[in-house]
Write an enzyme that holds these catalytic residues in place. Structure first.
Site, PDB file in Angstrom:
ATOM      1  N   ASP A 128      61.232 -31.570  47.585  1.00 40.00           N
ATOM      2  CA  ASP A 128      62.087 -30.865  46.656  1.00 40.00           C
ATOM      3  C   ASP A 128      61.296 -29.943  45.642  1.00 40.00           C
ATOM      4  O   ASP A 128      60.712 -30.539  44.534  1.00 40.00           O
ATOM      5  CB  ASP A 128      62.667 -31.973  45.644  1.00 40.00           C
ATOM      6  CG  ASP A 128      63.831 -31.561  45.010  1.00 40.00           C
ATOM      7  OD1 ASP A 128      63.928 -30.402  44.758  1.00 40.00           O
ATOM      8  OD2 ASP A 128      64.788 -32.580  44.608  1.00 40.00           O
ATOM      9  N   SER A 131      62.716 -29.678  42.052  1.00 41.01           N
ATOM     10  CA  SER A 131      62.333 -30.760  41.131  1.00 41.01           C
ATOM     11  C   SER A 131      61.123 -30.745  40.740  1.00 41.01           C
ATOM     12  O   SER A 131      60.495 -30.846  39.478  1.00 41.01           O
ATOM     13  CB  SER A 131      62.324 -32.238  41.738  1.00 41.01           C
ATOM     14  OG  SER A 131      63.732 -32.755  41.763  1.00 41.01           O
ATOM     15  N   TYR A 225      74.884 -33.659  41.020  1.00 36.24           N
ATOM     16  CA  TYR A 225      74.794 -32.485  39.841  1.00 36.24           C
ATOM     17  C   TYR A 225      75.817 -32.790  38.843  1.00 36.24           C
ATOM     18  O   TYR A 225      76.808 -33.579  39.250  1.00 36.24           O
ATOM     19  CB  TYR A 225      74.888 -31.237  40.816  1.00 36.24           C
ATOM     20  CG  TYR A 225      73.689 -30.800  41.350  1.00 36.24           C
ATOM     21  CD1 TYR A 225      72.353 -30.254  40.765  1.00 36.24           C
ATOM     22  CD2 TYR A 225      73.589 -30.682  42.702  1.00 36.24           C
ATOM     23  CE1 TYR A 225      71.309 -30.120  41.410  1.00 36.24           C
ATOM     24  CE2 TYR A 225      72.522 -30.250  43.503  1.00 36.24           C
ATOM     25  CZ  TYR A 225      71.134 -29.911  42.796  1.00 36.24           C
ATOM     26  OH  TYR A 225      70.264 -29.477  43.396  1.00 36.24           O
TER      27      TYR A 225
HETATM   28  P1  NAD Z   1      69.902 -29.259  37.219  1.00 37.54           P
HETATM   29  O1  NAD Z   1      68.924 -28.435  36.957  1.00 37.54           O
HETATM   30  O2  NAD Z   1      71.146 -28.737  38.006  1.00 37.54           O
HETATM   31  O3  NAD Z   1      70.586 -29.539  35.731  1.00 37.54           O
HETATM   32  C1  NAD Z   1      70.034 -29.898  34.546  1.00 37.54           C
HETATM   33  C2  NAD Z   1      70.747 -30.619  33.773  1.00 37.54           C
HETATM   34  O4  NAD Z   1      71.616 -29.936  33.321  1.00 37.54           O
HETATM   35  C3  NAD Z   1      71.480 -31.940  34.645  1.00 37.54           C
HETATM   36  O5  NAD Z   1      71.041 -33.136  34.304  1.00 37.54           O
HETATM   37  C4  NAD Z   1      73.031 -31.599  34.281  1.00 37.54           C
HETATM   38  O6  NAD Z   1      73.672 -32.823  34.303  1.00 37.54           O
HETATM   39  C5  NAD Z   1      72.814 -31.116  32.979  1.00 37.54           C
HETATM   40  N1  NAD Z   1      73.994 -30.254  32.263  1.00 37.54           N
HETATM   41  C6  NAD Z   1      74.745 -29.564  33.284  1.00 37.54           C
HETATM   42  N2  NAD Z   1      75.843 -29.135  32.262  1.00 37.54           N
HETATM   43  C7  NAD Z   1      75.584 -29.537  31.081  1.00 37.54           C
HETATM   44  C8  NAD Z   1      76.359 -29.510  29.958  1.00 37.54           C
HETATM   45  N3  NAD Z   1      77.221 -28.779  29.642  1.00 37.54           N
HETATM   46  N4  NAD Z   1      75.934 -30.108  28.905  1.00 37.54           N
HETATM   47  C9  NAD Z   1      74.576 -30.873  28.968  1.00 37.54           C
HETATM   48  N5  NAD Z   1      73.839 -31.083  29.917  1.00 37.54           N
HETATM   49  C10 NAD Z   1      74.336 -30.385  31.236  1.00 37.54           C
HETATM   50  O7  NAD Z   1      69.637 -30.711  37.275  1.00 37.54           O
HETATM   51  P2  NAD Z   1      68.443 -31.769  38.298  1.00 37.54           P
HETATM   52  O8  NAD Z   1      67.307 -31.423  37.175  1.00 37.54           O
HETATM   53  O9  NAD Z   1      68.039 -30.679  39.285  1.00 37.54           O
HETATM   54  O10 NAD Z   1      69.072 -32.758  38.516  1.00 37.54           O
HETATM   55  C11 NAD Z   1      70.053 -33.386  38.301  1.00 37.54           C
HETATM   56  C12 NAD Z   1      70.432 -34.706  39.056  1.00 37.54           C
HETATM   57  O11 NAD Z   1      70.087 -34.746  40.070  1.00 37.54           O
HETATM   58  C13 NAD Z   1      69.707 -35.942  37.937  1.00 37.54           C
HETATM   59  O12 NAD Z   1      70.497 -36.981  38.204  1.00 37.54           O
HETATM   60  C14 NAD Z   1      68.293 -35.884  39.039  1.00 37.54           C
HETATM   61  O13 NAD Z   1      67.747 -37.415  38.876  1.00 37.54           O
HETATM   62  C15 NAD Z   1      69.200 -35.880  40.510  1.00 37.54           C
HETATM   63  N6  NAD Z   1      68.097 -35.565  41.487  1.00 37.54           N
HETATM   64  C16 NAD Z   1      68.034 -36.081  42.690  1.00 37.54           C
HETATM   65  C17 NAD Z   1      67.053 -35.881  43.703  1.00 37.54           C
HETATM   66  C18 NAD Z   1      66.852 -36.487  45.071  1.00 37.54           C
HETATM   67  O14 NAD Z   1      67.691 -37.446  44.947  1.00 37.54           O
HETATM   68  N7  NAD Z   1      66.353 -36.050  45.686  1.00 37.54           N
HETATM   69  C19 NAD Z   1      66.208 -34.643  43.160  1.00 37.54           C
HETATM   70  C20 NAD Z   1      66.096 -33.968  42.024  1.00 37.54           C
HETATM   71  C21 NAD Z   1      67.239 -34.574  41.081  1.00 37.54           C
END
Ligand code: NAD
Length: 401
Positions: A128, A131, A225
């Site tokens: 990833d 990430s 997401y």
């Molecule tokens: P992202 O970069 O898409 O977004 C960053 C953050 O912005 C997210 O937490 C999202 O909820 C938040 N966001 C969106 N709209 C918003 C708003 N209006 N106000 C406030 N916050 C808002 O997200 P990300 O960092 O890539 O990760 C999202 C989720 O996916 C997390 O729960 C993460 O733990 C999970 N994740 C899982 C895996 C996996 O299982 N392989 C890998 C990476 C991330």
């Protein structure tokens, strides 16, 4: 045995797709790795390190002989057109719907594997890139803010008096936001955070932030997401955030919704309500900005409504590239893990029966997969092995980028 290539990224990118450590592992696994001279220089890996790891360091790489071309910056159409049919590229693609690049890949039957399409499953975590690079970006964003802030982050109790800790607000508690919270906490700041995913309050608290409840319903979409909020929920969110932002010394914004412009969480009036000298770092500046008026790659000054100076708004776009050594190290491990999926019986394969490969395959065998439909490509016959027939073989040294 497959042939893997590592190009020198175009400026201003400083990261490299494979570092010598990853090259060594791939060479040990029996593969041939071609590295364009200077590819790792900006990430502090000289050519000699690649050579010592078993790579062939070349001034120009013959693209027609490459099975897997790794990269960080999206490859231009002419590079995709110079690969041999059946070759695979592995890297970042944003935007994933660039028509010229998709056409070049499909015309040449090149398989483009895009990290933006990686399924977010437990098994895919080791690949990833979003990430691993968000982790670097969240950390860097806080350092950029700390350097610009005319105050300490930590509480300082001295004979000359007491300096209160900085107040930091983090919006978006995904990978970057969690790292930003943890980094600001380690520097001694008081941190408050907000996100709209249901698990985000607990996640923010687990790394030491207090959670700002904005009174909008949790909004989780596909794949874990967030989904975009409607106008009235966004208004309520902004109204609830406004006093916290006005009271903050630093605002770090990381909010994103896949496939959509970044949600606008702070207006210029909300930024102007901050004290003079306060700092905003908008990690979403390149995708529309969480903060009104932030400009990608630039620092903008917003006069504080309290008088006495400006608030600095930094629309950072190079946060991961600003840590090229470790960001590349993580990126390279992610790439290496994808390459391992592409080898079956020692030969290059594109196993569309693997959900990770199928999800990442933006193009394959002349077809583009539908957005948001991982695995939508039909299983194809084995990729053709013949080199591209038309034209001279290209090389990076000839300036293919
Ligand atoms: P992202 O970069 O898409 O977004 C960053 C953050 O912005 C997210 O937490 C999202 O909820 C938040 N966001 C969106 N709209 C918003 C708003 N209006 N106000 C406030 N916050 C808002 O997200 P990300 O960092 O890539 O990760 C999202 C989720 O996916 C997390 O729960 C993460 O733990 C999970 N994740 C899982 C895996 C996996 O299982 N392989 C890998 C990476 C991330």
């Amino acid at each position: 045995m497959i042939t893997i290539a590592v190009p020198r990224e175009p400026s201003p990118e400083t990261r490299v797709a494979l570092v010598p450590e990853a090259v060594r592992a791939l060479v040990r696994a029996g593969h041939r790795v071609l590295v364009e001279a200077g590819a790792g220089a900006a990430a502090h890996h000289p050519d000699a390190e690649y050579a010592a790891a078993g790579a062939e360091v070349l001034r120009g790489v013959d693209l027609a002989g490459v099975d897997v071309l790794t990269h960080v910056t999206p490859l231009p159409a002419r590079v995709l057109g110079a690969l041999r049919p059946g070759a695979v590229t592995v890297g970042l693609q944003a935007p994933v719907d660039d028509p010229e690049r998709l056409a070049a890949a499909n015309d040449n039957r090149v398989t483009v594997l895009a990290f933006e399409r990686l399924p977010r499953t437990a098994r895919a975590q080791a690949m990833d890139v979003l990430s691993s690079q968000a982790l670097a970006a969240g950390y860097r964003a806080v350092l950029e803010a700390a350097i610009r802030l005319p105050r300490f982050f930590p509480l300082a109790m001295t004979a000359a008096g007491t300096v209160p800790p900085a107040k930091v607000v983090v919006l978006g508690v995904g990978v970057a936001g969690l790292q930003a919270i943890a980094t600001a906490r380690r520097l001694g700041a008081k941190v408050a955070a907000n996100d709209i995913r249901p698990d985000s309050a607990e996640e923010a608290r687990s790394v030491g932030a207090t959670f700002i409840d904005v009174g909008v319903d949790a909004a989780e979409g596909a794949g874990g997401y967030a989904r975009a909020l409607g106008d009235s929920a966004t208004e309520r969110q902004r109204a609830a955030l406004a006093p916290h932002i006005a009271d903050a010394d630093v605002l770090i914004t990381t909010a994103a919704v896949p496939g959509r412009p970044a949600p606008r969480l702070a207006t210029t009036a909300m930024v102007a309500a901050m004290r003079p000298g306060s700092v905003v770092v908008d990690l979403a500046a390149a995708s529309g900005g969480n903060v009104e008026g932030s400009r990608p790659g630039e620092e903008v000054r917003v006069p504080s409504a309290r008088g006495g100076g400006d608030v600095t708004v930094f629309g950072i776009t190079s946060a991961a590239s600003d840590l090229p050594a470790d960001a590349s190290r993580l990126y390279a491990k992610n790439v290496q893990n994808v390459i391992e999926l592409l080898v079956r019986d020692g030969e290059l394969a594109v196993p569309l029966d693997d959900d990770i490969v199928a999800g990442m395959a933006l193009t394959h065998d002349g077809a583009t997969s539908a957005a948001g439909a991982p695995g939508a490509l039909p299983p194809a016959a084995a990729p053709p092995a013949s080199p591209a027939e038309a034209g001279e073989p290209s090389s990076y040294a000839e300036g293919v980028r």
